[in-house]
Design a protein around this motif. Structure first.
Motif, PDB file in Angstrom:
ATOM      1  N   PHE A   4       0.842  -1.199   0.000  1.00 45.82           N
ATOM      2  CA  PHE A   4       0.000   0.000   0.000  1.00 45.82           C
ATOM      3  C   PHE A   4       0.878   1.250   0.000  1.00 45.82           C
ATOM      4  CE2 PHE A   4      -2.584  -3.376   1.634  1.00 45.82           C
ATOM      5  CZ  PHE A   4      -3.850  -3.123   1.116  1.00 45.82           C
ATOM      6  N   HIS A   5       0.471   2.212  -0.807  1.00 41.31           N
ATOM      7  CA  HIS A   5       1.260   3.430  -0.983  1.00 41.31           C
ATOM      8  C   HIS A   5       0.360   4.646  -0.800  1.00 41.31           C
ATOM      9  CE1 HIS A   5       4.646   5.754  -2.787  1.00 41.31           C
ATOM     10  NE2 HIS A   5       3.671   6.525  -3.226  1.00 41.31           N
ATOM     11  N   TYR A   6       0.731   5.540   0.136  1.00 40.54           N
ATOM     12  CA  TYR A   6       0.023   6.811   0.294  1.00 40.54           C
ATOM     13  C   TYR A   6       0.460   7.738  -0.840  1.00 40.54           C
ATOM     14  CZ  TYR A   6      -1.546   5.404   4.920  1.00 40.54           C
ATOM     15  OH  TYR A   6      -2.156   4.749   5.961  1.00 40.54           O
ATOM     16  N   MET A   7      -0.504   8.331  -1.507  1.00 39.75           N
ATOM     17  CA  MET A   7      -0.195   9.014  -2.755  1.00 39.75           C
ATOM     18  C   MET A   7      -0.870  10.380  -2.845  1.00 39.75           C
ATOM     19  SD  MET A   7      -0.470   7.196  -6.499  1.00 39.75           S
ATOM     20  CE  MET A   7       0.529   5.832  -5.869  1.00 39.75           C
ATOM     21  N   GLU A   8      -0.103  11.362  -3.306  1.00 40.04           N
ATOM     22  CA  GLU A   8      -0.647  12.684  -3.575  1.00 40.04           C
ATOM     23  C   GLU A   8      -1.440  12.653  -4.885  1.00 40.04           C
ATOM     24  OE1 GLU A   8      -0.566  15.133  -1.482  1.00 40.04           O
ATOM     25  OE2 GLU A   8       0.761  14.121  -0.055  1.00 40.04           O
ATOM     26  N   PRO A  94      -4.127  12.269   0.013  1.00 37.40           N
ATOM     27  CA  PRO A  94      -5.548  12.039  -0.270  1.00 37.40           C
ATOM     28  C   PRO A  94      -5.882  10.624  -0.722  1.00 37.40           C
ATOM     29  CG  PRO A  94      -4.540  13.272  -2.052  1.00 37.40           C
ATOM     30  CD  PRO A  94      -3.503  13.169  -0.971  1.00 37.40           C
ATOM     31  N   PHE A  95      -4.885   9.845  -1.161  1.00 39.79           N
ATOM     32  CA  PHE A  95      -5.171   8.505  -1.661  1.00 39.79           C
ATOM     33  C   PHE A  95      -4.294   7.457  -0.977  1.00 39.79           C
ATOM     34  CE2 PHE A  95      -6.188  11.248  -5.332  1.00 39.79           C
ATOM     35  CZ  PHE A  95      -7.504  10.893  -5.518  1.00 39.79           C
ATOM     36  N   LEU A  96      -4.888   6.296  -0.765  1.00 42.10           N
ATOM     37  CA  LEU A  96      -4.139   5.103  -0.376  1.00 42.10           C
ATOM     38  C   LEU A  96      -4.396   4.069  -1.468  1.00 42.10           C
ATOM     39  CD1 LEU A  96      -2.447   3.522   1.710  1.00 42.10           C
ATOM     40  CD2 LEU A  96      -4.603   2.773   2.750  1.00 42.10           C
ATOM     41  N   VAL A  97      -3.328   3.679  -2.163  1.00 38.73           N
ATOM     42  CA  VAL A  97      -3.463   2.776  -3.307  1.00 38.73           C
ATOM     43  C   VAL A  97      -2.828   1.433  -2.957  1.00 38.73           C
ATOM     44  CG1 VAL A  97      -3.036   2.450  -5.771  1.00 38.73           C
ATOM     45  CG2 VAL A  97      -3.308   4.768  -4.841  1.00 38.73           C
ATOM     46  N   GLY A  98      -3.574   0.353  -3.215  1.00 34.44           N
ATOM     47  CA  GLY A  98      -3.080  -0.991  -2.979  1.00 34.44           C
ATOM     48  C   GLY A  98      -2.591  -1.611  -4.284  1.00 34.44           C
ATOM     49  N   PHE A  99      -1.438  -2.271  -4.216  1.00 40.56           N
ATOM     50  CA  PHE A  99      -0.839  -2.894  -5.396  1.00 40.56           C
ATOM     51  C   PHE A  99      -0.542  -4.366  -5.106  1.00 40.56           C
ATOM     52  CE2 PHE A  99       0.345   1.572  -5.548  1.00 40.56           C
ATOM     53  CZ  PHE A  99       0.162   1.927  -6.880  1.00 40.56           C
TER      54      PHE A  99
END
Length: 232
Positions: A4-8, A94-99
Motif C-alpha cells: 500500500f502506498h500513500y499518494m498525492e 488524499p489517496f491510499l493505493v493498494g498494489f
C-alpha cells in the motif's frame, strides 16, 4: 505481495495516465539531505543485488516505497484506525493505493531499523530494541572518539576513517535479513504500475475519483473501477 502506498493527487494522476510511477528525488522532501540520499543509494544497491537492476525508465538510486505491514496490520486496516477520533494521523495524502506487486520485484525491510540507515547511525548486531547489545554501541562510540569524531559520530577535521565507517554500516543488512522484527515492514520497488493496482481509497473529502461524487474506496477490475463503500 500486497503493498500500500500513500499518494498525492498529482502522483495518482500520473499513475493512471502514464501507467506507472518511479522514484523521483525532485518530488521528495529528502532530496537535499546528503545522508538520506546516501541511504536511498545504499538500499538501491541492495535491491539491485537481490531483485535485479532498475529498468531503464526507473531511477537506479531512488526506490519507490510502500507498506507491506504497519504495526502488525495491513496498511488498509491501519489506515482505518487513523481515521478514528483521537488517533494521530501522520499523513494528509488524499489517496491510499493498494498494489499486487509480483514476486521478485520488491525488497522487504524493517521500517523501524531502516531509520538507522536513513540517519547514518550504528545498528547493533542484535537490532535496536534490545537493552543490552553486549557493549557494541559503546565500542562504536569509543572508536569514533579515537578517530577524532564529534559527539554525534560525525567525522572531525581529519575526515572519515575507514574503520569507523565500516563498523557504522556493518549490521545495516539485518534490516533486510530480518524485515519483520518489530511489526512494520516496508517494501521498496523500482516502480509501481497501474496494472498492479487492486484498490484505491479516497482518504479525504477533497479526493474525487474522476466522478461527480466522492467515493471512499474504488476496487479496480480488469475493465473498470468499481466503486465500493467500505467505511462504516
Amino acid at each position: 505481495m500486497r503493498v500500500f502506498h500513500y499518494m498525492e493527487s498529482d502522483a495518482y494522476e500520473a499513475l493512471r495516465k502514464v501507467g506507472h510511477i518511479v522514484g523521483s528525488p525532485e518530488h521528495s522532501v529528502f532530496n537535499d539531505n546528503d545522508q538520506f540520499v546516501s541511504a536511498y543509494g545504499w538500499l538501491a544497491d541492495r535491491m539491485a543485488r537481490r531483485i535485479g537492476p532498475a529498468p531503464a525508465h526507473c531511477n537506479p538510486r531512488w526506490p519507490v516505497f510502500g507498506w507491506a505491514e504497519h504495526n502488525g496490520q495491513s496498511a488498509l486496516e491501519y489506515d482505518r484506525l487513523r481515521e478514528l477520533p483521537g488517533h494521530d494521523d501522520t499523513t494528509d495524502a488524499p489517496f491510499l493505493v493498494g498494489f499486487d506487486v509480483p514476486e521478485g520485484l520488491y525488497l522487504l525491510s524493517d521500517f523501524d531499523d531502516w531509520h538507522f540507515v536513513l540517519n547514518g547511525w550504528f545498528l547493533p548486531s542484535c537490532g535496536s530494541d534490545v537493552e543490552d547489545d553486549g557493549g557494541e554501541t559503546d565500542a562504536f562510540y569509543a572508536l569514533c572518539e579515537s578517530h577524532g569524531y564529534d559527539r554525534t559520530c560525525a567525522p572531525g577535521p581529519a575526515g572519515p576513517a575507514d574503520a569507523v565507517e565500516t563498523m557504522r554500516r556493518s549490521n545495516w543488512d539485518r534490516i533486510i535479513e530480518y524485515p519483520n522484527q518489530y511489526g512494520s515492514v516496508q517494501a521498496s520497488m523500482w516502480e509501481l504500475r497501474w496494472d498492479w493496482a487492486f484498490l484505491v481509497k479516497a482518504r479525504r473529502d477533497a479526493a474525487i475519483l474522476k466522478s461527480n461524487s466522492v467515493v471512499k474506496c474504488s476496487v479496480k477490475t480488469d475493465t473498470l473501477a468499481t466503486q465500493l463503500e467500505i467505511q462504516s
